[in-house]
Write an enzyme that holds these catalytic residues in place. Structure first.
Site, PDB file in Angstrom:
ATOM      1  CG  HIS A 120      -1.732   1.237   1.370  1.00  0.00           C
ATOM      2  ND1 HIS A 120      -2.721   1.605   0.496  1.00  0.00           N
ATOM      3  CD2 HIS A 120      -1.679   2.220   2.311  1.00  0.00           C
ATOM      4  CE1 HIS A 120      -3.254   2.751   0.889  1.00  0.00           C
ATOM      5  NE2 HIS A 120      -2.632   3.143   1.978  1.00  0.00           N
ATOM      6  CD  GLN A 180       7.530   1.092  -2.317  1.00  0.00           C
ATOM      7  OE1 GLN A 180       7.887   1.483  -3.418  1.00  0.00           O
ATOM      8  NE2 GLN A 180       8.104   1.493  -1.207  1.00  0.00           N
ATOM      9  CG  HIS A 194      -0.473   6.418  -0.305  1.00  0.00           C
ATOM     10  ND1 HIS A 194      -1.807   6.297  -0.570  1.00  0.00           N
ATOM     11  CD2 HIS A 194      -0.372   7.477   0.550  1.00  0.00           C
ATOM     12  CE1 HIS A 194      -2.485   7.209   0.088  1.00  0.00           C
ATOM     13  NE2 HIS A 194      -1.629   7.950   0.764  1.00  0.00           N
TER      14      HIS A 194
END
Length: 104
Positions: free
Chosen positions: A78, A80, A82
């Site tokens: 998540h 990465q 984001h």
């Protein structure tokens, strides 16, 4: 101890990525109103957040390169995602701002 450092790095990716995306969105809104100085400042803020996020990411990559493998969790993935979304959004925001500048 290492797990805590990794968690802090992952959370840094999420936090700084989120800040960058928010600043980029605010930059577009400012440009839409013709407030280009504010738009430019918000883009600069977004880019500063992305630099901080990259520092967090570099720490994780350095650990991996040194053979200290970390467990990849959904939170890691998540974070990465984001970051990559924030980078793409900031790049697109710059283009949108340029379009508003051209139109005005």
């Amino acid at each position: 101890m290492e797990d805590q450092k990794n968690l802090e790095a992952v959370m840094g990716l999420i936090m700084y990525g989120g800040n960058a995306k928010s600043d980029a969105m605010e930059a577009i809104a400012a440009a839409k109103k013709g407030e280009f100085e504010e738009a430019d400042q918000k883009i600069a803020d977004a880019e500063a957040s992305l630099v901080e996020a990259h520092h967090s990411q570099t720490g994780l990559l350095t650990q991996e390169a040194q053979g200290n493998h970390m467990e990849v969790t959904l939170l890691t993935v998540h974070s990465q995602d984001h970051l990559m979304t924030a980078i793409a959004f900031t790049d697109l925001a710059k283009e949108i701002i340029d379009l508003y500048r051209f139109i005005k």
